[in-house]
Motif scaffolding. Structure first.
Motif, PDB file in Angstrom:
ATOM      1  N   UNK A  14       0.826  -1.211   0.000  1.00 51.14           N
ATOM      2  CA  UNK A  14       0.000   0.000   0.000  1.00 51.14           C
ATOM      3  C   UNK A  14       0.859   1.259   0.000  1.00 51.14           C
ATOM      4  N   UNK A  15       0.450   2.294  -0.730  1.00 51.25           N
ATOM      5  CA  UNK A  15       1.235   3.535  -0.768  1.00 51.25           C
ATOM      6  C   UNK A  15       1.210   4.255   0.577  1.00 51.25           C
ATOM      7  N   UNK A 176     -10.707  -6.630  11.424  1.00 44.52           N
ATOM      8  CA  UNK A 176      -9.817  -5.750  10.665  1.00 44.52           C
ATOM      9  C   UNK A 176     -10.544  -4.455  10.289  1.00 44.52           C
ATOM     10  N   UNK A 177     -11.776  -4.568   9.841  1.00 40.56           N
ATOM     11  CA  UNK A 177     -12.534  -3.377   9.485  1.00 40.56           C
ATOM     12  C   UNK A 177     -12.746  -2.475  10.698  1.00 40.56           C
ATOM     13  N   UNK A 178     -13.025  -3.080  11.853  1.00 40.65           N
ATOM     14  CA  UNK A 178     -13.282  -2.276  13.047  1.00 40.65           C
ATOM     15  C   UNK A 178     -12.003  -1.641  13.581  1.00 40.65           C
ATOM     16  N   UNK A 179     -10.900  -2.366  13.512  1.00 46.07           N
ATOM     17  CA  UNK A 179      -9.626  -1.781  13.923  1.00 46.07           C
ATOM     18  C   UNK A 179      -9.250  -0.626  12.994  1.00 46.07           C
ATOM     19  N   UNK A 180      -9.450  -0.808  11.709  1.00 43.26           N
ATOM     20  CA  UNK A 180      -9.134   0.244  10.743  1.00 43.26           C
ATOM     21  C   UNK A 180      -9.962   1.492  11.005  1.00 43.26           C
ATOM     22  N   UNK A 181     -11.249   1.319  11.239  1.00 47.18           N
ATOM     23  CA  UNK A 181     -12.116   2.470  11.521  1.00 47.18           C
ATOM     24  C   UNK A 181     -11.667   3.189  12.790  1.00 47.18           C
ATOM     25  N   UNK A 182     -11.361   2.424  13.828  1.00 46.79           N
ATOM     26  CA  UNK A 182     -10.881   3.002  15.090  1.00 46.79           C
ATOM     27  C   UNK A 182      -9.623   3.837  14.847  1.00 46.79           C
ATOM     28  N   UNK A 183      -8.654   3.275  14.120  1.00 43.74           N
ATOM     29  CA  UNK A 183      -7.399   3.984  13.901  1.00 43.74           C
ATOM     30  C   UNK A 183      -7.615   5.252  13.089  1.00 43.74           C
ATOM     31  N   UNK A 184      -8.443   5.186  12.069  1.00 43.53           N
ATOM     32  CA  UNK A 184      -8.725   6.393  11.271  1.00 43.53           C
ATOM     33  C   UNK A 184      -9.317   7.493  12.160  1.00 43.53           C
ATOM     34  N   UNK A 185     -10.242   7.124  13.020  1.00 48.40           N
ATOM     35  CA  UNK A 185     -10.884   8.118  13.881  1.00 48.40           C
ATOM     36  C   UNK A 185      -9.912   8.700  14.886  1.00 48.40           C
ATOM     37  N   UNK A 186      -9.058   7.866  15.462  1.00 48.32           N
ATOM     38  CA  UNK A 186      -8.100   8.371  16.438  1.00 48.32           C
ATOM     39  C   UNK A 186      -7.005   9.212  15.770  1.00 48.32           C
ATOM     40  N   UNK A 187      -6.639   8.879  14.550  1.00 47.07           N
ATOM     41  CA  UNK A 187      -5.710   9.737  13.812  1.00 47.07           C
ATOM     42  C   UNK A 187      -6.348  11.104  13.598  1.00 47.07           C
ATOM     43  N   UNK A 188      -7.609  11.131  13.171  1.00 43.41           N
ATOM     44  CA  UNK A 188      -8.308  12.409  12.986  1.00 43.41           C
ATOM     45  C   UNK A 188      -8.343  13.199  14.290  1.00 43.41           C
ATOM     46  N   UNK A 189      -8.572  12.501  15.407  1.00 46.71           N
ATOM     47  CA  UNK A 189      -8.618  13.175  16.701  1.00 46.71           C
ATOM     48  C   UNK A 189      -7.261  13.754  17.065  1.00 46.71           C
ATOM     49  N   UNK A 226      -2.342  -1.134   6.592  1.00 47.81           N
ATOM     50  CA  UNK A 226      -1.368  -0.298   5.888  1.00 47.81           C
ATOM     51  C   UNK A 226      -2.025   0.612   4.862  1.00 47.81           C
ATOM     52  N   UNK A 227      -3.194   0.219   4.366  1.00 47.61           N
ATOM     53  CA  UNK A 227      -3.903   1.042   3.381  1.00 47.61           C
ATOM     54  C   UNK A 227      -4.300   2.406   3.949  1.00 47.61           C
TER      55      UNK A 227
END
Length: 303
Positions: A14-15, A176-189, A226-227
């Protein structure tokens, strides 16, 4: 002879956004590099080393040994993740700060502090730590604020429980989908709290509030983490999912740990957090060579 650039026929990775980073006194290009983060636990009850590096001199020597073995980072922790008695922040600082100070004076290795408390993060950054490794996914938002006010990097990890509390029988419809969503939200935070996106690393939290089957699924589909596009950390070393999968006690999990780290690296992990520094460095340097990012140390065979 120069190694050619990977072609479309090579493994898809993934880039990455912001792949070139300066962390502490070292520079990384995560589009062509996998960093090894060595583990140093200054705790009397750590799950793997069980207090072998609790003494100050033992902790400092373990960090320096890892640096000499080629580790890019050392991750220094004063409180284990697993449930246990409360340790006051001042006591945690007293455990980790002298190690950070000693290593910073002796090496340019990247120093990471494994903490979920902003007081510990702040003290260690002032002493030379360049990374705050928060395994609670910003349970304390002030951790992000402390990082934002510095030049440090923040590791955001997926975990669901309150710090150091049990989380039995975790359930995910799609881990995996739920972990990805969690990480995206915490990065935004974290970005909202002032941390630049180019100073964030993500960690899906192998074994953290997850069963062995869930962690195997996470490992199998690491590319989806990684995506997200930020450097992803795989903290797999000697964990229970390896022991339960292979029926191996803690001292016998090195082979499984190296296999898990390699699987993650071949899917886009750019930092691996490991106990055995020398073996892990060799494994990741070989992965880099296979991917076409690193030349062999020498060539004699059939030349």
């Amino acid at each position: 002879m120069r190694i050619s650039e990977p072609t479309s026929g090579h493994l898809y990775l993934p880039p990455l956004q912001h792949s070139r980073r300066t962390i502490g006194r070292r520079s990384f290009d995560f589009s062509r590099q996998i960093a090894v983060m060595a583990i140093v636990n200054r705790t009397p009850d750590s799950f793997f080393d069980e207090g072998r590096t609790f003494a100050l001199d033992a902790a400092v020597e373990a960090a320096m040994d890892a640096a000499r073995a080629g580790a890019d980072w050392v991750d220094i922790g004063g409180v284990k993740f697993a449930p246990g008695p409360e340790l006051p922040a001042d006591d945690e600082v007293a455990r980790v700060l002298p190690v950070v100070q000693a290593v910073a004076q002796s090496s340019d290795v990247v120093i990471s502090v494994d903490t979920f408390r902003h007081e510990v993060a702040e003290a260690c950054i002032e002493a030379g730590a360049a990374v705050v490794n928060d395994t609670t996914g910003l349970h304390d938002p002030d951790v992000a604020r402390v990082v934002a006010d510095s030049d440090a990097t923040l590791v955001i990890t997926h975990s669901l429980a309150q710090p150091r509390t049990p989380f039995p029988h975790p359930h995910y419809d799609d881990v995996v989908a739920e972990v990805t969503t969690f990480l995206r939200r915490r990065v935004d935070r974290a970005v909202e709290l002032g941390v630049p996106i180019e100073r964030i690393v993500i960690d899906p939290g192998h074994d953290l509030n997850k069963s062995t089957r869930q962690t195997l699924e996470l490992t199998r589909r690491f590319a989806e983490i990684a995506e997200i596009g930020l450097p992803a950390l795989a903290a797999v070393s000697n964990k229970d999912f390896i022991g339960e999968t292979l029926d191996r006690d803690k001292p016998d999990r090195l082979a499984g740990s190296l296999a898990a780290a390699t699987i993650c690296a071949m899917q886009g992990a750019r930092i691996v957090r490991m106990h055995a520094a020398r073996e892990s460095v060799d494994a990741m340097r070989l992965v880099e060579a296979v991917l076409g990012w690193r030349e062999p140390a020498y060539e004699r065979h059939n030349i």
